[in-house]
Motif scaffolding. Sequence first.
Motif, PDB file in Angstrom:
ATOM      1  N   VAL A 167       0.845  -1.192   0.000  1.00 36.97           N
ATOM      2  CA  VAL A 167       0.000   0.000   0.000  1.00 36.97           C
ATOM      3  C   VAL A 167       0.884   1.248   0.000  1.00 36.97           C
ATOM      4  O   VAL A 167       1.899   1.308   0.689  1.00 36.97           O
ATOM      5  CB  VAL A 167      -0.935   0.005   1.217  1.00 36.97           C
ATOM      6  N   THR A 168       0.484   2.270  -0.766  1.00 37.65           N
ATOM      7  CA  THR A 168       1.247   3.513  -0.855  1.00 37.65           C
ATOM      8  C   THR A 168       0.489   4.728  -0.346  1.00 37.65           C
ATOM      9  O   THR A 168       1.089   5.775  -0.092  1.00 37.65           O
ATOM     10  CB  THR A 168       1.680   3.787  -2.307  1.00 37.65           C
ATOM     11  N   ALA A 169      -0.838   4.628  -0.198  1.00 39.62           N
ATOM     12  CA  ALA A 169      -1.632   5.761   0.268  1.00 39.62           C
ATOM     13  C   ALA A 169      -2.869   5.259   0.989  1.00 39.62           C
ATOM     14  O   ALA A 169      -3.406   4.202   0.653  1.00 39.62           O
ATOM     15  CB  ALA A 169      -2.032   6.668  -0.897  1.00 39.62           C
ATOM     16  N   ILE A 170      -3.326   6.034   1.995  1.00 42.81           N
ATOM     17  CA  ILE A 170      -4.505   5.653   2.771  1.00 42.81           C
ATOM     18  C   ILE A 170      -5.345   6.882   3.088  1.00 42.81           C
ATOM     19  O   ILE A 170      -4.860   8.011   3.021  1.00 42.81           O
ATOM     20  CB  ILE A 170      -4.126   4.967   4.109  1.00 42.81           C
ATOM     21  N   ASP A 171      -6.604   6.643   3.459  1.00 44.69           N
ATOM     22  CA  ASP A 171      -7.432   7.694   4.044  1.00 44.69           C
ATOM     23  C   ASP A 171      -8.607   7.052   4.766  1.00 44.69           C
ATOM     24  O   ASP A 171      -9.051   5.959   4.410  1.00 44.69           O
ATOM     25  CB  ASP A 171      -7.948   8.682   2.997  1.00 44.69           C
ATOM     26  N   GLY A 172      -9.086   7.756   5.787  1.00 40.90           N
ATOM     27  CA  GLY A 172     -10.272   7.324   6.509  1.00 40.90           C
ATOM     28  C   GLY A 172     -11.432   8.227   6.177  1.00 40.90           C
ATOM     29  O   GLY A 172     -11.288   9.455   6.097  1.00 40.90           O
ATOM     30  N   GLY A 173     -12.613   7.645   5.940  1.00 33.84           N
ATOM     31  CA  GLY A 173     -13.783   8.442   5.623  1.00 33.84           C
ATOM     32  C   GLY A 173     -14.292   9.204   6.833  1.00 33.84           C
ATOM     33  O   GLY A 173     -13.974   8.879   7.983  1.00 33.84           O
ATOM     34  N   HIS A 174     -15.101  10.232   6.575  1.00 33.98           N
ATOM     35  CA  HIS A 174     -15.659  11.024   7.667  1.00 33.98           C
ATOM     36  C   HIS A 174     -16.702  10.227   8.449  1.00 33.98           C
ATOM     37  O   HIS A 174     -17.093  10.634   9.542  1.00 33.98           O
ATOM     38  CB  HIS A 174     -16.299  12.306   7.114  1.00 33.98           C
ATOM     39  N   TYR A 175     -17.166   9.118   7.892  1.00 30.89           N
ATOM     40  CA  TYR A 175     -18.126   8.282   8.621  1.00 30.89           C
ATOM     41  C   TYR A 175     -17.439   6.978   9.013  1.00 30.89           C
ATOM     42  O   TYR A 175     -16.663   6.964   9.954  1.00 30.89           O
ATOM     43  CB  TYR A 175     -19.392   8.065   7.788  1.00 30.89           C
ATOM     44  N   ARG A 176     -17.610   5.893   8.289  1.00 29.85           N
ATOM     45  CA  ARG A 176     -17.090   4.610   8.747  1.00 29.85           C
ATOM     46  C   ARG A 176     -16.568   3.754   7.599  1.00 29.85           C
ATOM     47  O   ARG A 176     -16.877   2.569   7.520  1.00 29.85           O
ATOM     48  CB  ARG A 176     -18.182   3.841   9.505  1.00 29.85           C
ATOM     49  N   HIS A 177     -15.792   4.347   6.704  1.00 27.65           N
ATOM     50  CA  HIS A 177     -15.169   3.524   5.660  1.00 27.65           C
ATOM     51  C   HIS A 177     -13.721   3.948   5.471  1.00 27.65           C
ATOM     52  O   HIS A 177     -13.317   5.058   5.831  1.00 27.65           O
ATOM     53  CB  HIS A 177     -15.954   3.580   4.349  1.00 27.65           C
ATOM     54  N   SER A 178     -12.932   3.037   4.917  1.00 27.57           N
ATOM     55  CA  SER A 178     -11.497   3.252   4.759  1.00 27.57           C
ATOM     56  C   SER A 178     -11.094   2.983   3.316  1.00 27.57           C
ATOM     57  O   SER A 178     -11.711   2.172   2.614  1.00 27.57           O
ATOM     58  CB  SER A 178     -10.710   2.319   5.688  1.00 27.57           C
ATOM     59  N   LEU A 179     -10.023   3.650   2.891  1.00 26.56           N
ATOM     60  CA  LEU A 179      -9.553   3.558   1.512  1.00 26.56           C
ATOM     61  C   LEU A 179      -8.046   3.364   1.487  1.00 26.56           C
ATOM     62  O   LEU A 179      -7.331   3.872   2.361  1.00 26.56           O
ATOM     63  CB  LEU A 179      -9.910   4.833   0.734  1.00 26.56           C
ATOM     64  N   ALA A 180      -7.562   2.665   0.452  1.00 33.23           N
ATOM     65  CA  ALA A 180      -6.125   2.450   0.283  1.00 33.23           C
ATOM     66  C   ALA A 180      -5.784   2.346  -1.195  1.00 33.23           C
ATOM     67  O   ALA A 180      -6.578   1.855  -2.000  1.00 33.23           O
ATOM     68  CB  ALA A 180      -5.679   1.186   1.019  1.00 33.23           C
ATOM     69  N   VAL A 181      -4.597   2.816  -1.542  1.00 37.46           N
ATOM     70  CA  VAL A 181      -4.051   2.661  -2.895  1.00 37.46           C
ATOM     71  C   VAL A 181      -2.852   1.734  -2.813  1.00 37.46           C
ATOM     72  O   VAL A 181      -1.987   1.898  -1.951  1.00 37.46           O
ATOM     73  CB  VAL A 181      -3.612   4.014  -3.489  1.00 37.46           C
ATOM     74  N   SER A 216      -7.887   2.252 -12.206  1.00 34.71           N
ATOM     75  CA  SER A 216      -6.464   1.919 -12.297  1.00 34.71           C
ATOM     76  C   SER A 216      -5.650   3.214 -12.287  1.00 34.71           C
ATOM     77  O   SER A 216      -6.194   4.309 -12.437  1.00 34.71           O
ATOM     78  CB  SER A 216      -6.172   1.117 -13.570  1.00 34.71           C
ATOM     79  N   ASN A 217      -4.350   3.062 -12.109  1.00 35.33           N
ATOM     80  CA  ASN A 217      -3.425   4.204 -12.140  1.00 35.33           C
ATOM     81  C   ASN A 217      -3.759   5.265 -11.091  1.00 35.33           C
ATOM     82  O   ASN A 217      -3.484   6.452 -11.284  1.00 35.33           O
ATOM     83  CB  ASN A 217      -3.384   4.844 -13.531  1.00 35.33           C
ATOM     84  N   ALA A 218      -4.331   4.856  -9.974  1.00 36.13           N
ATOM     85  CA  ALA A 218      -4.619   5.791  -8.884  1.00 36.13           C
ATOM     86  C   ALA A 218      -3.344   6.068  -8.096  1.00 36.13           C
ATOM     87  O   ALA A 218      -2.460   5.211  -7.967  1.00 36.13           O
ATOM     88  CB  ALA A 218      -5.689   5.236  -7.971  1.00 36.13           C
ATOM     89  N   ILE A 219      -3.251   7.285  -7.553  1.00 34.65           N
ATOM     90  CA  ILE A 219      -2.082   7.649  -6.737  1.00 34.65           C
ATOM     91  C   ILE A 219      -2.475   8.186  -5.372  1.00 34.65           C
ATOM     92  O   ILE A 219      -1.633   8.284  -4.484  1.00 34.65           O
ATOM     93  CB  ILE A 219      -1.200   8.680  -7.460  1.00 34.65           C
ATOM     94  N   ALA A 220      -3.755   8.558  -5.198  1.00 34.11           N
ATOM     95  CA  ALA A 220      -4.206   9.089  -3.910  1.00 34.11           C
ATOM     96  C   ALA A 220      -5.704   8.892  -3.775  1.00 34.11           C
ATOM     97  O   ALA A 220      -6.422   8.779  -4.784  1.00 34.11           O
ATOM     98  CB  ALA A 220      -3.854  10.567  -3.775  1.00 34.11           C
ATOM     99  N   VAL A 221      -6.177   8.858  -2.528  1.00 39.96           N
ATOM    100  CA  VAL A 221      -7.609   8.697  -2.252  1.00 39.96           C
ATOM    101  C   VAL A 221      -8.019   9.671  -1.152  1.00 39.96           C
ATOM    102  O   VAL A 221      -7.190  10.143  -0.367  1.00 39.96           O
ATOM    103  CB  VAL A 221      -7.946   7.262  -1.817  1.00 39.96           C
ATOM    104  N   ALA A 222      -9.328   9.957  -1.101  1.00 45.04           N
ATOM    105  CA  ALA A 222      -9.889  10.790  -0.035  1.00 45.04           C
ATOM    106  C   ALA A 222     -11.285  10.279   0.287  1.00 45.04           C
ATOM    107  O   ALA A 222     -12.059   9.967  -0.621  1.00 45.04           O
ATOM    108  CB  ALA A 222      -9.945  12.258  -0.455  1.00 45.04           C
TER     109      ALA A 222
END
Length: 380
Positions: A167-181, A216-222
Motif C-alpha cells: 500500500v502507498t496511500a490511505i485515508d479514513g472516511g468522515h463516517y465509517r469507511h477506509s480507503l487504500a491505494v 487503475s493508475n490511482a495515486i491518492a484517495v480521499a
Amino acid sequence: MSSGSSYSGKICSSSDIDWFKINIANGGTISLSLTVPSSNDYDLALYDSSYTQISSSENGSGASESISYSATTTGNYYIKIYGFGEHYNTSSSYTLTYTYTATSTPTPTPTPTTSITPKIAAGDYYSLALKSDGNIWTWGYNGDGQLGDGSTTNSNTPVQVSGLSNVTAIDGGHYRHSLAVKSDGTVWAWGNNDNGHLGDGTYTNRSSPVQVTGLSNAIAVAGGDSHSLALKSDGTVWAWGGNGYGELGNGTYDESTSPIQVSDLSDVIATAAGDHHSLALKSDGTVWGWGENAYGKLGDGTTTNRSTPVRVSSLSGVTAIAAGDQHSLALKSDGTVWAWGYNWDGQLGDGGTTDSYSPVQVNNLDGVTAIAAGDFHSLA
C-alpha cells in the motif's frame, strides 16, 4: 507581517527603530516599499535569520525606499526602519508595504510510485497507520468493519488490515469507511457501504478490503461522509458513493456504486473530501470545489450546492488543501493558511465565529508546511 500587508508607523526620535518579522516557506522574492514623510530621511534594511544585514535602501531626505531581494533560504527575515541622524517625525507616519512572490510552483501532476512513505489518517472514531513495509494497521471503533481485520470488534490496540500489502496511500472516511491505494495503482476499500462508497458495485458492508471496480493508475484517495475520491496519475479525479449534494461532481445528483469521472477537471495534484463536499488542487495553484455548499464551504462566495467543480474565489499559489466537516483549508506557498465555511467553533482561525463564504487568512500563522482538518477544528 504577512505578504500583501501594510503598516503605518512613526519614527519619533533619533534612537527609535521599528523591527518587523516575516517568514517564507519557499524560495522567492521579498519586495519592500517604504513611503516616508517629506523632508525626512528614513532608511530601510533587510536582515536574515541571524540578524545579518543582507540588503538596504538609503535614498536620502524625503525619498521613498525600496528593496527587492531574491531569497533562496526559507525561514525568518527581519525588516528594520530607522531615521538617519536627526531625521524623525512625531506627527507624520511612514507606510511600509511587504509582498512576497514565490518562485517555486506547486508540484506538477504526480506519477505512480512504488516507494512507500509511512502515513497516518483518521476516520470517525478510528485511526489508520501505513507502515514503511506497505502494511496498514488500524484501531478504534469497528461497528461496520472499518478496521479491516475481518471482524466488527472494536480494538484499543492496532490490528493489521487483512489481505492487503504494498500500500502507498490511505485515508479514513468522515463516517465509517477506509480507503487504500496499492503500488499497482488499484484502490481498495472496506467498512460501511450504505451509499455504495466502497465502489465495488454493491451496498454491502465489508470487514476486509475489496477492490474498487474499474479504477487503475490511482495515486491518492480521499474519503468523505458517504462518498470517495481517487486521483489518477493523469491528473483526473474519480468519485463514487452518495451524491445527494453533487459531491461526485459529474453534473447529477445520482449516487454511484462504481467510480465516475469528475467533470471539467484536469491537472489535479491533490484532493480532499469533507462531509458532503469535495476539493481539488490543480497544478496551477488554484483550488476547486463541488458538492454541498452549506456555510459557504466551497468558497465561491455563495451557499449554492454545486454538482460540477467551481473555483474557490480569490485564492492562488496553493500547495495543499484539507476538508473538515463543514469547512475547508488551504496552505499557500508563502506559508500562510486560509480557511472558509462554517466557523461556529472558531475553526476558521480568523479571531471570530462568523461563517465565511470565501477564504479568510488564519491569524498569527506563518511558515506553515502542512495542514489538517477535523470535523470542527483545524491544525497547522
